[in-house]
Design a protein around this motif. Structure first.
Motif, PDB file in Angstrom:
ATOM      1  N   ALA A 133       0.489  -0.275  -2.179  1.00  0.00           N
ATOM      2  CA  ALA A 133      -0.464  -0.608  -0.957  1.00  0.00           C
ATOM      3  C   ALA A 133      -1.337  -1.660  -1.492  1.00  0.00           C
ATOM      4  CB  ALA A 133      -1.372   0.376  -0.234  1.00  0.00           C
ATOM      5  N   ALA A 167      -8.478   4.225  -0.301  1.00  0.00           N
ATOM      6  CA  ALA A 167      -7.791   4.098  -1.550  1.00  0.00           C
ATOM      7  C   ALA A 167      -7.545   5.206  -2.242  1.00  0.00           C
ATOM      8  CB  ALA A 167      -8.507   2.954  -2.420  1.00  0.00           C
ATOM      9  N   VAL A 218      -2.788   1.774  -5.096  1.00  0.00           N
ATOM     10  CA  VAL A 218      -3.546   0.887  -4.056  1.00  0.00           C
ATOM     11  C   VAL A 218      -4.238  -0.288  -5.141  1.00  0.00           C
ATOM     12  CG1 VAL A 218      -5.435   0.776  -2.341  1.00  0.00           C
ATOM     13  CG2 VAL A 218      -4.062   2.878  -2.623  1.00  0.00           C
ATOM     14  N   TYR A 252      -3.105   5.349   7.059  1.00  0.00           N
ATOM     15  CA  TYR A 252      -2.304   4.753   5.942  1.00  0.00           C
ATOM     16  C   TYR A 252      -1.381   5.698   5.227  1.00  0.00           C
ATOM     17  CZ  TYR A 252      -5.041   0.465   6.511  1.00  0.00           C
ATOM     18  OH  TYR A 252      -5.672  -0.828   6.972  1.00  0.00           O
ATOM     19  N   SER A 264       2.423   4.164   4.814  1.00  0.00           N
ATOM     20  CA  SER A 264       2.784   4.221   3.716  1.00  0.00           C
ATOM     21  C   SER A 264       3.779   5.196   3.521  1.00  0.00           C
ATOM     22  CB  SER A 264       1.809   4.590   2.525  1.00  0.00           C
ATOM     23  OG  SER A 264       0.612   3.606   2.585  1.00  0.00           O
TER      24      SER A 264
END
Length: 357
Positions: free
Chosen positions: A85, A105, A115, A309, A313
Motif C-alpha cells: 500500500a 500503516a 506500507v 484500509y 487491501s
C-alpha cells in the motif's frame, strides 16, 4: 537547455486564449530540466505559476511522474501475500486535523500488508506537521536512514518511509521555489500519485477538489496503474473523515472507470468530529493513548481508517469485518507491539550506520 525550456514555458504561459497543454514527453522534459536546474531560476518560477494558472492535465502529470520514476529512488519488490500500500499525503502537511496514516500503516503492517509513505520536512505553502515529525514523536527516526536501510526496515516490519532530503535530494532542493512563489505548484498533485516502489502496489491518493480525481484517473490510466483508490480525505490526505460521508473512488480496470462508494460513518456507529490538530506533542499523546486502546475520538478515527484500509487491501472481505479486525488489533496490543518493533529496527539500522559509516 534554458533555450529549449523557454519553448515549453511559452506553451503553458501564453495566456488563457493561446496557451497549450504539454504532451507527456514535454511535461517529463520540463520537470527534468527544472529538477536538474538546467532551466534558469526565473524560468522555473514562471513555469510553476503559469502551469498553476493554466491547470495541469492528466497527461502532463503522467509525464512528470515519468521523470520522478526516472530520477527518484525506488524500494525493491517484496514477496508478500498482499500488494504494498502506497499512502499518498500532501507534502506540506496538516494544520487543522490530526493525521491518522501512521496508525493506519501500523494496522496494515500487523496484517502483512506492507506500507510505504513518503514526504519531507515542514514545507510551503501550509508548513503543516509532516509525517516525519509524527514518526519522530512516536520514537521512529527515519531521517538518518539510507534507502538500503529503509529497505531492510520495510522487509523486517512491513513499514517504510522515503524521505526527500535523504533519498531524493534534487526534489528536495525544489522546495525553495515553492516558498518563493507562495503557491502550491501542480507538482504537489503529482506527488500524491508518486510510488517509490518497484513491486506490485495499491496506490491510495487523497484529494480535496473533485477535478483532481479526474486528473488522477487520466494520469494513472496512461501509466498503466490498475490498483488505485481515491479518497476525498482530510486536508487532501488519504485519511477518512468521521465528520462527513467518505467519497471513495475504486478504479475498476475492466471498465476503465471508478466504482463510486459512499461510506457514512454513522452507519457504523463511528460518526463524530474529526480530531483537531493543536500541537505535535498533544498529537503524540493522543496516538499513544490509541495504542493503549484508551477510549477517545482518535481511537474511533483509527478504527474507521484501519478498517477501511484492511478491506480495500483485501485482508477483510467487507468493511464491517475490517472495522472489527482493526479494533481487535488495537485492543490486543498488536499495533502497539508493531510500533515497538518498527522503532527497534530503525534504531538498529541507525546504530549500524554509526558503527560502520
Amino acid at each position: 537547455m534554458s533555450h529549449a525550456f523557454r519553448e515549453l514555458l511559452k506553451k503553458v504561459g501564453s495566456g488563457p486564449h493561446t496557451s497549450e497543454n504539454l504532451t507527456r514527453p514535454e511535461a517529463a522534459e520540463a520537470l527534468r530540466a527544472m529538477l536538474l536546474q538546467e532551466a534558469k531560476p526565473a524560468q522555473i518560477g514562471a513555469f510553476l505559476i503559469a502551469h498553476r494558472i493554466k491547470r495541469p492535465t492528466g497527461e502532463e502529470l503522467a509525464g512528470m511522474l515519468d521523470t520522478y520514476e526516472a530520477l527518484g529512488p525506488k524500494l525493491l519488490p517484496l514477496s508478500r501475500r498482499y500488494h504494498t500500500a502506497i499512502l499518498g499525503s500532501p507534502y506540506d502537511g496538516r494544520s487543522r486535523t490530526a493525521p491518522i496514516s501512521p496508525l493506519t500503516a501500523l494496522i496494515l503492517a500487523c496484517c502483512e500488508v506492507p506500507v510505504i509513505l513518503h514526504g519531507g520536512e515542514r514545507m510551503p505553502t501550509k508548513y503543516g506537521v509532516p509525517l516525519l515529525e509524527v514518526w519522530q514523536g512516536l520514537g521512529v527516526e527515519w531521517g538518518d536512514l539510507s534507502l538500503a536501510q529503509v529497505q531492510q526496515v520495510l522487509e523486517a516490519t512491513g513499514v517504510g518511509f522515503v524521505y526527500l532530503p535523504q533519498h531524493f535530494p534534487v526534489a528536495h532542493a525544489f522546495v525553495e521555489y515553492r516558498d518563493q512563489i507562495g503557491k502550491r505548484p501542480p507538482i504537489a498533485t503529482m506527488e500524491l500519485m508518486w510510488c517509490p516502489y518497484a513491486g506490485d502496489k495499491h496506490l491510495f491518493a487523497g484529494y480535496v477538489h473533485p477535478p483532481t480525481e479526474n486528473m488522477f484517473k487520466t494520469c494513472l490510466e496512461l501509466r498503466g496503474m490498475e490498483q488505485f483508490t481515491t479518497v476525498k480525505g482530510l486536508e487532501g490526505s488519504c485519511d477518512l473523515s468521521r465528520d462527513r460521508t467518505a467519497i471513495i473512488g475504486c478504479y475498476v480496470p475492466e471498465i476503465q472507470d471508478f466504482e463510486r462508494i459512499l461510506l457514512h460513518p454513522r452507519d457504523y456507529e463511528l460518526a463524530g468530529a474529526d480530531v483537531p490538530f493543536h500541537s505535535t506533542p498533544e498529537l503524540i499523546d493522543q496516538m499513544r493513548a490509541v495504542l493503549q486502546a484508551e477510549a477517545g475520538e482518535l481511537l474511533k478515527s483509527a478504527i474507521w481508517n484501519g478498517g477501511f484500509y484492511l478491506w480495500r487491501s483485501q485482508v477483510c472481505p467487507d468493511l464491517e469485518s475490517g472495522l472489527a479486525h482493526a479494533e481487535r488489533l488495537i485492543v490486543s496490543g498488536q499495533v502497539r507491539d508493531k510500533l515497538v518493533q518498527l522503532a527497534t529496527q530503525v534504531e538498529s539500522q541507525r546504530l549500524n550506520y554509526s558503527a560502520h559509516p
